[in-house]
Write a protein that holds these residues in place. Structure first.
Motif, mmCIF file in Angstrom:
data_model
loop_
_atom_site.group_PDB
_atom_site.id
_atom_site.type_symbol
_atom_site.label_atom_id
_atom_site.label_comp_id
_atom_site.label_asym_id
_atom_site.label_seq_id
_atom_site.Cartn_x
_atom_site.Cartn_y
_atom_site.Cartn_z
ATOM 1 N N THR A 49 0.837 -1.201 0.000
ATOM 2 C CA THR A 49 0.000 0.000 0.000
ATOM 3 C C THR A 49 0.870 1.247 0.000
ATOM 4 O O THR A 49 0.586 2.223 -0.728
ATOM 5 N N ALA A 50 1.942 1.236 0.785
ATOM 6 C CA ALA A 50 2.850 2.393 0.814
ATOM 7 C C ALA A 50 3.465 2.618 -0.564
ATOM 8 O O ALA A 50 3.588 3.762 -1.038
ATOM 9 N N LYS A 51 3.854 1.538 -1.227
ATOM 10 C CA LYS A 51 4.442 1.670 -2.565
ATOM 11 C C LYS A 51 3.441 2.257 -3.551
ATOM 12 O O LYS A 51 3.743 3.206 -4.291
ATOM 13 N N THR A 53 0.730 3.987 -3.072
ATOM 14 C CA THR A 53 0.257 5.350 -2.807
ATOM 15 C C THR A 53 1.373 6.385 -2.891
ATOM 16 O O THR A 53 1.096 7.582 -2.828
ATOM 17 N N SER A 54 2.620 5.935 -3.045
ATOM 18 C CA SER A 54 3.731 6.894 -3.155
ATOM 19 C C SER A 54 4.318 6.925 -4.560
ATOM 20 O O SER A 54 5.390 7.506 -4.757
ATOM 21 N N LEU A 55 3.656 6.322 -5.533
ATOM 22 C CA LEU A 55 4.152 6.400 -6.914
ATOM 23 C C LEU A 55 4.194 7.866 -7.347
ATOM 24 O O LEU A 55 3.386 8.675 -6.898
ATOM 25 N N PRO A 56 5.136 8.205 -8.221
ATOM 26 C CA PRO A 56 5.356 9.632 -8.543
ATOM 27 C C PRO A 56 4.334 10.199 -9.518
ATOM 28 O O PRO A 56 4.689 10.920 -10.441
ATOM 29 N N GLN A 58 -0.160 11.276 -9.415
ATOM 30 C CA GLN A 58 -1.409 11.209 -8.659
ATOM 31 C C GLN A 58 -2.539 10.769 -9.571
ATOM 32 O O GLN A 58 -2.839 9.588 -9.649
#
Lengths: 123, 123
Positions: A49-51, A53-56, A58
């Motif tokens: 989930t962290a990966k 939601t942190s993709l460069p 939006q």
């Protein structure tokens, strides 16, 4: 259950969730789940989930071109292979991608993602 | 066994065999194996071999760009996801492709292909 119907329903749900509420994808993974995103591997629902939601980027929109599926064994698990394109907000050209999922049945008569491998297809 | 080492060795063997002795791929499949090639599904070693050896091109060369792999469960099975390009004899441009394999351990300490899904990536 018909693997083709499972695959179509999963793909529709996965990419709609990705494009509208990416953090909501967390419900599809469990602690033994693995994600390979453009190479590096991540394991477990929190790390995945962290990966995601942190993709460069939006805002994005996935367009699906093909969905292939096969049963991965006698236990009701399903392999899903997707090709399509990913349109990022503000970018002129969509990016082609391929992605595969290994779906495992749950006791609640649903499925979770054990394996997820994503690659952009560079032209 | 290290899944990455299994995946690399399999990919090297598979595409070298495809490009030099395509009928020899038959030893990698069993009767419950499935191949989806550009959509249609084929099952069983005889049908898969017939499909692979009757593709509408003879000489070809695969160039591999990426290899991703993950264990597909606790039993030693491995998922392999490949991207690359396929150069056909007499054609100017190579074709991009993505392919996934599900490798199952055999009692002989080797692996066979249970699932094989191939797609060209149209630009």
């Amino acid at each position: 259950m018909d693997p083709d119907a499972v695959a179509r329903a999963f793909v529709e749900h996965y990419y709609r969730t990705f494009d509208t509420n990416r953090a909501g994808l967390s419900t599809l993974y469990q602690d033994n789940s693995m994600l390979s995103f453009e190479g590096p591997k991540t394991q477990g629902v929190a790390a995945i989930t962290a990966k995601l939601t942190s993709l460069p980027f939006q805002q994005c929109h996935h367009n699906i071109s093909t969905i292939d599926c096969q049963p991965s064994g006698p236990t009701g698990s399903v392999l899903v292979f997707v090709s399509g394109s990913l349109q990022l907000a503000g970018e002129q050209h969509a990016l082609k991608f391929s992605q595969m999922f290994h779906l495992i049945p749950t006791p609640q008569a649903s499925f979770y993602v054990l394996n997820d491998i994503f690659r952009l297809n560079y032209a």
